[in-house]
Design a protein around this motif. Structure first.
Motif, PDB file in Angstrom:
ATOM      1  N   VAL A  34       0.833  -1.207   0.000  1.00 48.57           N
ATOM      2  CA  VAL A  34       0.000   0.000   0.000  1.00 48.57           C
ATOM      3  C   VAL A  34       0.867   1.257   0.000  1.00 48.57           C
ATOM      4  CG1 VAL A  34      -1.584   1.360   1.434  1.00 48.57           C
ATOM      5  CG2 VAL A  34      -2.032  -1.074   1.041  1.00 48.57           C
ATOM      6  N   ALA A  35       1.843   1.294   0.875  1.00 45.18           N
ATOM      7  CA  ALA A  35       2.709   2.474   0.979  1.00 45.18           C
ATOM      8  C   ALA A  35       3.476   2.713  -0.319  1.00 45.18           C
ATOM      9  CB  ALA A  35       3.679   2.293   2.145  1.00 45.18           C
ATOM     10  N   ALA A  40       4.203   6.150  -5.060  1.00 40.23           N
ATOM     11  CA  ALA A  40       4.357   6.244  -6.506  1.00 40.23           C
ATOM     12  C   ALA A  40       3.326   7.202  -7.110  1.00 40.23           C
ATOM     13  CB  ALA A  40       4.220   4.859  -7.139  1.00 40.23           C
ATOM     14  N   LEU A  41       2.164   7.312  -6.475  1.00 39.48           N
ATOM     15  CA  LEU A  41       1.133   8.223  -6.952  1.00 39.48           C
ATOM     16  C   LEU A  41       1.403   9.671  -6.564  1.00 39.48           C
ATOM     17  CD1 LEU A  41      -2.085   6.115  -6.175  1.00 39.48           C
ATOM     18  CD2 LEU A  41      -1.171   6.666  -8.441  1.00 39.48           C
ATOM     19  N   GLY A  42       2.295   9.888  -5.589  1.00 37.38           N
ATOM     20  CA  GLY A  42       2.639  11.240  -5.182  1.00 37.38           C
ATOM     21  C   GLY A  42       2.116  11.669  -3.832  1.00 37.38           C
ATOM     22  N   MET A  55      -0.956   5.974   6.523  1.00 37.72           N
ATOM     23  CA  MET A  55      -1.739   7.163   6.211  1.00 37.72           C
ATOM     24  C   MET A  55      -1.089   7.881   5.037  1.00 37.72           C
ATOM     25  SD  MET A  55      -2.946  10.430   8.547  1.00 37.72           S
ATOM     26  CE  MET A  55      -1.278  10.915   9.040  1.00 37.72           C
ATOM     27  N   ALA A  56      -1.895   8.188   4.026  1.00 43.33           N
ATOM     28  CA  ALA A  56      -1.434   8.961   2.875  1.00 43.33           C
ATOM     29  C   ALA A  56      -2.162  10.287   2.868  1.00 43.33           C
ATOM     30  CB  ALA A  56      -1.696   8.198   1.589  1.00 43.33           C
ATOM     31  N   GLU A  57      -1.447  11.360   2.571  1.00 45.41           N
ATOM     32  CA  GLU A  57      -2.044  12.692   2.606  1.00 45.41           C
ATOM     33  C   GLU A  57      -1.825  13.423   1.290  1.00 45.41           C
ATOM     34  OE1 GLU A  57      -1.744  14.816   6.584  1.00 45.41           O
ATOM     35  OE2 GLU A  57      -0.062  13.403   6.731  1.00 45.41           O
ATOM     36  N   LEU A  58      -2.876  14.116   0.878  1.00 50.97           N
ATOM     37  CA  LEU A  58      -2.808  15.015  -0.264  1.00 50.97           C
ATOM     38  C   LEU A  58      -3.204  16.401   0.217  1.00 50.97           C
ATOM     39  CD1 LEU A  58      -2.615  15.857  -3.224  1.00 50.97           C
ATOM     40  CD2 LEU A  58      -4.949  14.989  -3.553  1.00 50.97           C
ATOM     41  N   ASP A  59      -2.228  17.301   0.275  1.00 54.71           N
ATOM     42  CA  ASP A  59      -2.473  18.690   0.632  1.00 54.71           C
ATOM     43  C   ASP A  59      -2.493  19.492  -0.664  1.00 54.71           C
ATOM     44  OD1 ASP A  59      -2.603  21.262   1.565  1.00 54.71           O
ATOM     45  OD2 ASP A  59      -0.854  21.104   2.883  1.00 54.71           O
ATOM     46  N   GLU A 111      -5.756   6.788  -6.919  1.00 55.52           N
ATOM     47  CA  GLU A 111      -5.198   7.157  -8.224  1.00 55.52           C
ATOM     48  C   GLU A 111      -6.045   8.236  -8.898  1.00 55.52           C
ATOM     49  OE1 GLU A 111      -3.920   5.080 -12.503  1.00 55.52           O
ATOM     50  OE2 GLU A 111      -4.759   3.853 -10.874  1.00 55.52           O
ATOM     51  N   ALA A 112      -7.364   8.042  -8.885  1.00 54.17           N
ATOM     52  CA  ALA A 112      -8.250   9.017  -9.523  1.00 54.17           C
ATOM     53  C   ALA A 112      -8.245  10.352  -8.787  1.00 54.17           C
ATOM     54  CB  ALA A 112      -9.670   8.445  -9.584  1.00 54.17           C
ATOM     55  N   ILE A 113      -8.178  10.313  -7.469  1.00 52.10           N
ATOM     56  CA  ILE A 113      -8.165  11.554  -6.693  1.00 52.10           C
ATOM     57  C   ILE A 113      -6.896  12.348  -6.970  1.00 52.10           C
ATOM     58  CG2 ILE A 113      -7.988  12.465  -4.342  1.00 52.10           C
ATOM     59  CD1 ILE A 113      -9.892  10.163  -3.479  1.00 52.10           C
ATOM     60  N   MET A 114      -5.769  11.665  -7.040  1.00 54.91           N
ATOM     61  CA  MET A 114      -4.519  12.377  -7.323  1.00 54.91           C
ATOM     62  C   MET A 114      -4.572  13.032  -8.704  1.00 54.91           C
ATOM     63  SD  MET A 114      -1.602  13.448  -6.339  1.00 54.91           S
ATOM     64  CE  MET A 114      -1.265  12.568  -4.810  1.00 54.91           C
ATOM     65  N   ALA A 115      -5.210  12.374  -9.655  1.00 55.58           N
ATOM     66  CA  ALA A 115      -5.331  12.950 -10.996  1.00 55.58           C
ATOM     67  C   ALA A 115      -6.192  14.214 -10.989  1.00 55.58           C
ATOM     68  CB  ALA A 115      -5.913  11.919 -11.957  1.00 55.58           C
ATOM     69  N   LEU A 116      -7.034  14.376  -9.970  1.00 56.78           N
ATOM     70  CA  LEU A 116      -7.930  15.530  -9.859  1.00 56.78           C
ATOM     71  C   LEU A 116      -7.362  16.652  -8.997  1.00 56.78           C
ATOM     72  CD1 LEU A 116     -11.275  13.610  -9.163  1.00 56.78           C
ATOM     73  CD2 LEU A 116     -10.721  14.857 -11.262  1.00 56.78           C
TER      74      LEU A 116
END
Length: 384
Positions: A34-35, A40-42, A55-59, A111-116
């Motif tokens: 998972v990590a 790899a997705l950023g 835990m993965a975070e997108l700020d 993956e889709a969220i990172m693309a958005l």
């Protein structure tokens, strides 16, 4: 919302996870996979939370709400009876509750969220949790701060549900899953000869009286408009036909749908046990082995989730339930005690039931549940 390639990759990943199940707080291989994918997705990734949690975070760098999505990762100590190609390769271990599918779902959504990300504001936390199966991993995740820094405004998770149409998305606002309190009751009497019971204090008789009295809590102390049940799941005492034993042990499981029903049932267990034992001259010891609070969905967030699901056409079958779909416990309740949110369900079709040796997660659930997470990100964090 997802390409055939993305769904195919998520399905392959789900099968890989199913082949390599890991028990609570031993999800080392799962967590590493998972990590790796999230990095790899950023995403900014933190490992080792609650032992094996991730835990993965997108700020986004833009001011907005903070929302969290959760998936559970652990398997069960069940010997799988399925014969398909992706059956468990770990003897005696099995993903019999669909956590392999839940993990694959959130990775698909990630993956889709990172693309958005350029279309979003605010902050997203993806929680991959260990120890849901009897380990209260959610409670540990909360205590280790996953809902803080920044403070989560709302949290969402889901479970697949056998017995409901494949891909049906449904929500029960308010009480949605049962609380679980498990106790060990040890009754100590006075051992003696079976022919002279008046010289003994028989813990079997006392225990049998307690079993009967506990049902009175359900019938006469809990509101009939609330849900709850008491099950004496084990009763152990004695091993000889001519001996009254000195001790008996009972395992008592209590399910409740909200704090008030829990208070009426679990809250009175000690009082009833003390009264029964005192009446017969026995002693007792009560040990609280396990506790998960009732899962209560925030009504407003439940309605927002349903509206977003309809707006983004997440499923062709979206339902609001007016009854609890299960009294089974789910430790997602610990998150909902801290912040509002909603735990939704997606039908798994006519499969074997959860925790059954023939169960398997239905891969058709992946784009529906994954689509719900992506729709929530769009609906709650859109810059427009």
């Amino acid at each position: 919302m997802f390409s055939d390639k993305q769904i195919g990759a998520a399905t392959a990943l789900r099968h890989k996870l199913h082949q390599h199940p890991e028990l609570k707080f031993q999800e080392n291989g799962t967590a590493a996979l998972v990590a790796e994918q999230l990095r790899a997705l950023g995403y900014r990734v933190t490992e080792g939370i609650a032992t094996t949690g991730v835990m993965a975070e997108l700020d986004t760098g833009r001011e907005g709400p903070v929302i969290a999505f959760r998936a559970d990762m652990d398997a069960l100590p069940i010997k799988e009876a399925n014969t398909f190609a992706h059956r468990s390769q770990q003897e005696g271990l099995m993903h019999a509750c669909g956590h392999d599918g839940h993990t694959a779902t959130l990775l698909l959504a990630a993956e889709a969220i990172m693309a958005l990300r350029d279309e979003l504001c605010g902050h997203i936390k993806l929680l991959f949790q260990p120890g849901e199966e009897g380990g209260n991993g959610a409670d540990i995740m909360v205590k280790e701060g996953v809902l803080d820094n920044p403070k989560v405004d709302a949290i969402f998770g889901y479970h697949n549900r056998p017995g409901f149409p494949v891909g049906q998305l449904f929500v029960k606002p308010g009480p949605a899953m049962g609380g679980n309190d498990t106790y060990k009751v040890t009754i100590t009497g006075v051992s003696g000869h079976a022919a002279m019971p008046h010289l003994a204090v028989d813990p079997i008789y006392v225990g049998a009286s307690l079993v009967q009295q506990l049902q009175g809590l359900v019938g006469r102390h809990k509101s009939p408009l609330e849900a709850g049940v008491i099950t004496v799941a084990a009763f152990h005492a004695g091993d000889a036909a001519n001996v009254i034993p000195g001790q008996a042990e009972l395992l008592v499981n209590i399910r409740s749908d909200r704090p008030s029903s829990r208070k009426a049932l679990a809250g009175k267990l000690e009082q009833v046990t003390a009264g029964v034992c005192a009446a017969h001259g026995a002693q007792f010891h009560l040990e609280h082995l396990h506790q998960v609070p009732p899962l209560v969905n925030d009504p407003e967030w439940s309605e927002r989730l349903l509206a977003i699901a309809s707006e983004h056409q997440v499923s062709t079958d979206i339902q609001r339930l007016d009854y609890m779909p299960t009294m089974g416990a789910e430790d997602f309740a610990f998150y909902l005690q801290e912040v509002p949110g909603c735990f939704f369900f997606v039908g798994n079709g006519d499969s074997a039931y959860l925790h059954n040796e023939h169960y398997d997660f239905n891969d058709a659930v992946l784009p529906v549940a994954g689509g719900m997470f992506v729709a929530l990100a769009k609906g709650l964090l859109s810059r427009a």
